[in-house]
Design a protein around this motif. Structure first.
Motif, mmCIF file in Angstrom:
data_model
loop_
_atom_site.group_PDB
_atom_site.id
_atom_site.type_symbol
_atom_site.label_atom_id
_atom_site.label_comp_id
_atom_site.label_asym_id
_atom_site.label_seq_id
_atom_site.Cartn_x
_atom_site.Cartn_y
_atom_site.Cartn_z
ATOM 1 N N LEU A 23 11.959 66.764 61.616
ATOM 2 C CA LEU A 23 11.208 65.502 61.692
ATOM 3 C C LEU A 23 12.108 64.279 61.936
ATOM 4 N N PRO A 24 13.249 64.191 61.228
ATOM 5 C CA PRO A 24 14.074 62.995 61.436
ATOM 6 C C PRO A 24 14.582 62.828 62.874
ATOM 7 N N ALA A 25 14.591 63.922 63.639
ATOM 8 C CA ALA A 25 15.165 63.857 64.996
ATOM 9 C C ALA A 25 14.142 63.436 66.046
ATOM 10 N N VAL A 26 12.844 63.459 65.678
ATOM 11 C CA VAL A 26 11.807 63.193 66.689
ATOM 12 C C VAL A 26 11.920 61.761 67.215
ATOM 13 N N ARG A 27 11.779 61.622 68.526
ATOM 14 C CA ARG A 27 11.887 60.310 69.153
ATOM 15 C C ARG A 27 10.704 59.407 68.803
ATOM 16 N N ARG A 28 10.914 58.122 68.946
ATOM 17 C CA ARG A 28 9.864 57.136 68.780
ATOM 18 C C ARG A 28 8.737 57.442 69.768
ATOM 19 N N TYR A 29 7.523 57.276 69.336
ATOM 20 C CA TYR A 29 6.320 57.589 70.115
ATOM 21 C C TYR A 29 6.193 59.088 70.409
ATOM 22 N N GLY A 30 6.921 59.882 69.648
ATOM 23 C CA GLY A 30 6.840 61.332 69.823
ATOM 24 C C GLY A 30 5.609 61.898 69.128
ATOM 25 N N ILE A 31 5.441 63.198 69.303
ATOM 26 C CA ILE A 31 4.287 63.889 68.737
ATOM 27 C C ILE A 31 4.770 64.979 67.792
ATOM 28 N N VAL A 32 4.106 65.096 66.646
ATOM 29 C CA VAL A 32 4.391 66.214 65.751
ATOM 30 C C VAL A 32 3.101 66.981 65.535
#
Lengths: 184, 355
Positions: free
Chosen positions: A82-91
């Protein structure tokens, strides 16, 4: 279009297949794709993940340190990536296996899907990965029906000679897509 | 019309490329992360009318290669770092006996048993000889699944042309990664006849395949002959890819997986207004020293990035000969450097230049 995905879960949840499915369908749609597995002492019950890039332009680094999309099937995977996900990304998170989904203070679109429960409702307990896939497709779009259908053929007919598994997996993808489109 | 693409692992593409290039003998021993090579060979080689043998050890495998190559066959073996170390004696003998063959090293972290994650820490071993004696291998460094196939096909021809082993130097990441690959039909070139091979003496006097020369003058003459071959390789076989802008402030040099990562780094630096360039050797031996020498007279600085503690950077420095500063950044032990950390390191160098 360029999507860098990390797909992660317990070994046995089908994260490698899910990644290959996406890469294969992307290739059939004429996109550049790459797929990298985590390899090593992973086994059923351990954590396994793969990195998939689907892009309209040539892929420089196939190694993904900051994903645009994170598909997670279990808690340790969410904590790790989770900490690596880019801004405006999707999880996309499998809420059947992740009890506590943290509040996000960043601009990340989080979709939680009870993928395992849905798969079991469909009498296809192993198809939770396909529910997740459907959910991803519902959010991102981007892959044609034709390519998804061909990838189903490849995964269940060419690879394991089980055409009987196609309808149930197709249904799992559809359920995931419906959930995503319904705004979850 | 677009060529048919197949989604495959690098290891599989390499094995398939070898068979398409006419390789009919594969001898190997399992080791992660190259196991898909023997797995693919085990299935496909018999179908192609060839022979696959899982040997009892790496030593057995490389000496089976010696036997098949001595008989004039197109032959290959593959392994990963610790297994390649075991094969070094055989590789030295193959060069000594001037036997063509292809050896793939899908590198993992070392030294010793190390780990199983990708690494580039066998660069020295691959390009400076590796076994005993004064010798070189042609070393090809693919950076994609497509090149795993293409360069393997090329490797067999180069081996035959020079009567010398050729090494494919990949890493665990390239071996395990899947990308679309399209196979072009293998075009057979005109190659010198293998009239030295031990194929039976009917109608001719016997051929002897050996690396033993007990008279020093004879061995020296043999060494000089090998040296002339290595010099010809340097003249004729250098391959590289470059994208260097005018007024380049920082030239990144990297091979294999690291070059792919550096491609993103260069794009990112350019977005920030820096004149960054990329130079990727495809042949690690012969090393593209002439071209690096030329560009080092006008680029402001060079940064070599590797998955080791600094090996290719030595060859870069020898080529640059002090004409500009040469920096190094590496991660090792199976850690793959991220775009972000390389950009960060490059930023430090660029700030130094711009002061």
């Amino acid at each position: 279009m360029k999507d860098r995905l990390i797909i992660s879960g317990f070994g046995g949840q089908g994260v490698m297949l899910l990644g290959q499915f996406l890469a294969y369908a992307g290739m059939l749609d004429g996109r550049r794709v790459s797929w990298i597995p985590s390899y090593g002492p992973e086994m059923r019950g351990g954590t396994a993940y793969c990195s998939v890039t689907i892009s309209d332009t040539s892929i420089a680094s196939p190694v993904i340190s900051r994903p645009d999309t994170l598909i997670v099937m279990n808690s340790p995977s969410l904590d790790r990536f989770l900490p690596a996900v880019r801004r405006y990304g999707i999880v996309v998170a499998n809420s059947s296996m992740i009890e506590h989904i943290p509040e996000l203070d960043r601009d990340i679109h989080l979709v939680s899907v009870p993928a395992q429960s849905i798969a079991e409702e469909l009498k296809a307990p192993k198809a939770s990965n396909m529910v997740m896939l459907g959910c991803y497709l519902g959010i991102r779009g981007g892959l044609s029906e034709k390519a998804v259908e061909a990838a189903l053929q490849k995964a269940f007919v060419d690879a394991v000679k089980r055409p009987d598994l196609i309808p149930i997996n197709r249904a799992a993808i559809e359920r995931g897509r419906e959930l995503a489109l319904a705004g979850n | 019309m677009k060529k048919k693409q197949v989604l495959m692992k690098g290891n599989e593409a390499m094995a398939e490329g070898a068979i398409m290039a006419g390789c009919r003998y594969f001898f190997g021993y399992p080791i992660t992360p190259q196991n898909e090579v023997p797995a693919h060979m085990a299935v496909s080689m018999p179908r192609a009318g060839g022979v696959f043998i899982q040997a009892e050890s790496e030593l057995a495998a490389i000496n089976m290669v010696y036997g098949a190559a001595g008989a004039g066959a197109r032959v290959m073996t593959s392994s990963s770092s610790p297994g390649i170390s075991l094969k070094q004696e055989g590789i030295s003998y193959l060069v000594g006996a001037e036997l063509p063959c292809v050896i793939a090293n899908i590198m993992r972290g070392g030294p010793g048993l190390g780990g199983i994650q990708p690494s580039q820490s066998d660069y020295y071993q691959a390009v400076k000889g590796g076994g005993h004696g004064d010798y070189r291998l042609i070393v090809l460094a693919p950076n994609s699944v497509q090149e795993m196939a293409d360069l393997t096909m090329l490797a067999f021809d180069l081996a035959d042309i020079y009567r010398n082993p050729v090494m494919i130097l990949g890493d665990g990441n390239l071996g395990q990664m899947m990308e679309p690959v399209s196979f072009c039909k293998f075009r057979k070139r005109k190659l010198p006849p293998k009239d030295w091979a031990t194929t039976g003496t009917a109608g001719r006097s016997r051929n002897i395949v050996k690396s033993l020369y007990l008279i020093p003058e004879q061995l020296e003459a043999h060494n000089r002959k090998l040296y002339r071959k290595f010099q010809t390789m340097k003249r004729c076989e250098v391959r590289f890819e470059e994208d260097i802008p005018e007024g380049c402030e920082l030239l990144l040099t990297a091979f294999g997986t690291t070059a792919r990562i550096c491609r993103d780094v260069v794009d990112k630096l350019r977005q920030r207004g820096h004149k960054a360039g990329l130079f990727r050797p495809i042949t690690l031996f012969p090393f593209p020293e002439e071209r690096i020498k030329e560009v080092s007279s006008w680029v402001k600085a060079v940064m070599t990035v590797e998955m080791n503690m600094g090996q290719m950077v030595d060859d870069v420095r020898l080529a640059v000969e002090g004409r500009c500063p040469v920096h190094f950044y590496g991660r090792t032990g199976g850690v793959v450097p991220s775009v972000e950390e390389i950009v960060h390191e490059a930023g430090k160098i660029l700030r130094g230049i711009k002061k």
